[in-house]
Write a protein that holds these residues in place. Structure first.
Motif, PDB file in Angstrom:
ATOM      1  N   TRP A  93       0.955  -1.276  -0.048  1.00 14.43           N
ATOM      2  CA  TRP A  93       0.030   0.099  -0.040  1.00 14.43           C
ATOM      3  C   TRP A  93       0.856   1.276   0.038  1.00 14.43           C
ATOM      4  O   TRP A  93       1.918   1.181   0.714  1.00 14.43           O
ATOM      5  CB  TRP A  93      -0.879   0.040   1.264  1.00 14.43           C
ATOM      6  CG  TRP A  93      -1.804  -1.072   1.324  1.00 14.43           C
ATOM      7  CD1 TRP A  93      -1.977  -2.230   2.046  1.00 14.43           C
ATOM      8  CD2 TRP A  93      -3.271  -0.967   0.788  1.00 14.43           C
ATOM      9  NE1 TRP A  93      -3.074  -2.724   2.122  1.00 14.43           N
ATOM     10  CE2 TRP A  93      -3.751  -2.268   1.085  1.00 14.43           C
ATOM     11  CE3 TRP A  93      -3.626  -0.247  -0.315  1.00 14.43           C
ATOM     12  CZ2 TRP A  93      -4.887  -2.703   0.578  1.00 14.43           C
ATOM     13  CZ3 TRP A  93      -4.940  -0.647  -0.760  1.00 14.43           C
ATOM     14  CH2 TRP A  93      -5.489  -1.847  -0.339  1.00 14.43           C
ATOM     15  N   PRO A  95       0.671   5.721  -0.075  1.00 12.97           N
ATOM     16  CA  PRO A  95      -0.217   6.852   0.074  1.00 12.97           C
ATOM     17  C   PRO A  95      -1.054   7.298  -1.340  1.00 12.97           C
ATOM     18  O   PRO A  95      -0.304   7.080  -2.168  1.00 12.97           O
ATOM     19  CB  PRO A  95       0.746   8.241   0.593  1.00 12.97           C
ATOM     20  CG  PRO A  95       1.660   7.467   1.019  1.00 12.97           C
ATOM     21  CD  PRO A  95       1.894   6.197   0.375  1.00 12.97           C
ATOM     22  N   PRO A  96      -2.252   7.692  -1.310  1.00  9.86           N
ATOM     23  CA  PRO A  96      -2.836   8.085  -2.605  1.00  9.86           C
ATOM     24  C   PRO A  96      -2.250   8.986  -3.429  1.00  9.86           C
ATOM     25  O   PRO A  96      -1.742   9.968  -2.976  1.00  9.86           O
ATOM     26  CB  PRO A  96      -4.009   8.718  -2.050  1.00  9.86           C
ATOM     27  CG  PRO A  96      -4.392   8.043  -0.634  1.00  9.86           C
ATOM     28  CD  PRO A  96      -3.071   7.993  -0.074  1.00  9.86           C
ATOM     29  N   ARG A  97      -2.261   8.670  -4.594  1.00  7.35           N
ATOM     30  CA  ARG A  97      -1.722   9.536  -5.670  1.00  7.35           C
ATOM     31  C   ARG A  97      -3.052  10.355  -6.459  1.00  7.35           C
ATOM     32  O   ARG A  97      -3.852   9.440  -6.653  1.00  7.35           O
ATOM     33  CB  ARG A  97      -0.741   8.700  -6.732  1.00  7.35           C
ATOM     34  CG  ARG A  97       0.280   7.830  -6.095  1.00  7.35           C
ATOM     35  CD  ARG A  97       1.365   8.852  -5.483  1.00  7.35           C
ATOM     36  NE  ARG A  97       2.708   8.396  -5.174  1.00  7.35           N
ATOM     37  CZ  ARG A  97       3.013   7.922  -3.977  1.00  7.35           C
ATOM     38  NH1 ARG A  97       2.215   7.989  -2.918  1.00  7.35           N
ATOM     39  NH2 ARG A  97       4.121   7.370  -3.756  1.00  7.35           N
ATOM     40  N   SER A 114      -2.670   2.101  -4.364  1.00  3.84           N
ATOM     41  CA  SER A 114      -3.040   3.348  -3.636  1.00  3.84           C
ATOM     42  C   SER A 114      -4.046   3.014  -2.257  1.00  3.84           C
ATOM     43  O   SER A 114      -4.809   1.986  -2.733  1.00  3.84           O
ATOM     44  CB  SER A 114      -3.846   4.419  -4.469  1.00  3.84           C
ATOM     45  OG  SER A 114      -4.352   5.297  -3.647  1.00  3.84           O
ATOM     46  N   GLU A 115      -3.595   3.450  -1.206  1.00  2.00           N
ATOM     47  CA  GLU A 115      -4.488   3.392  -0.136  1.00  2.00           C
ATOM     48  C   GLU A 115      -5.890   3.952  -0.342  1.00  2.00           C
ATOM     49  O   GLU A 115      -6.801   3.436   0.531  1.00  2.00           O
ATOM     50  CB  GLU A 115      -3.811   4.150   1.058  1.00  2.00           C
ATOM     51  CG  GLU A 115      -2.462   3.255   1.823  1.00  2.00           C
ATOM     52  CD  GLU A 115      -1.852   3.927   2.679  1.00  2.00           C
ATOM     53  OE1 GLU A 115      -2.178   5.200   3.075  1.00  2.00           O
ATOM     54  OE2 GLU A 115      -1.084   3.266   3.449  1.00  2.00           O
TER      55      GLU A 115
END
Length: 179
Positions: A93, A95-97, A114-115
């Protein structure tokens, strides 16, 4: 203590004279220990066992929350969907991109997810994992051959629609996370 093979784990029913109404279940290794009142009928026992087994199986099917669970899910999808073709070395996982749901470094076999996908339905996460796994053995981009493999994910088209709609809603600021 009777054992009943109900699933991928053993079920052990323990009748207790101290219990009068309650039932409990606890997973010990690969055995689900179910404690029931000693006075329970066979029919009650069967209902309680079925109920607790169903709960445990549902819990086991939930989305992976750790990198290790994500790796195990990816291995399962590789074996069942991609005929073991993927070269999976690591999946984690991240962090979101803003621009992608997942990525794959085909040279190293490292996949990043992505989380933001932690809360999506399982079939959506599975489709993204299969997509990234496919990049490990088809390294020529999104060719027709690539899509023949990536689209083998269960409900792949539905997952694409979900992600497309969700991305549009996010770009409009209408959503903060999937529901």
């Amino acid at each position: 203590m009777p054992k009943q093979g109900q699933s991928s784990f053993e079920v052990e029913v323990v009748r207790s004279a101290r219990r009068t109404k309650t039932v409990s279940g606890k997973l010990v290794g690969n055995t689900l220990q179910i404690r029931i009142p000693a006075t329970a009928t066979k029919k009650q026992e069967e209902q309680w066992v079925a109920s607790l087994v169903a709960k445990l199986e549902k819990k086991a099917q939930k989305k992976p929350q750790s990198d290790e669970q994500l790796f195990q899910r990816a291995q399962t999808l590789n074996a069942t969907v991609l005929e073991g073709k993927a070269d999976l070395r690591s999946i984690m996982w991240v962090p979101p991109r803003k621009s992608y749901w997942g990525s794959c470094d085909s040279a190293s076999g490292i996949i990043r997810i992505s989380e933001a996908l932690r809360d999506v339905p399982q079939y959506v996460l599975d489709a993204v994992i299969v997509h990234e796994l496919t990049h490990t053995f088809i390294t020529t981009g999104h060719s027709p051959e690539f899509w023949r493999w990536a689209d083998k994910a269960p409900q792949a088209e539905r997952a694409k629609g979900y992600l497309e709609a969700w991305a549009r809603m996010l770009s409009l600021g209408a959503l903060t996370k999937p529901s």
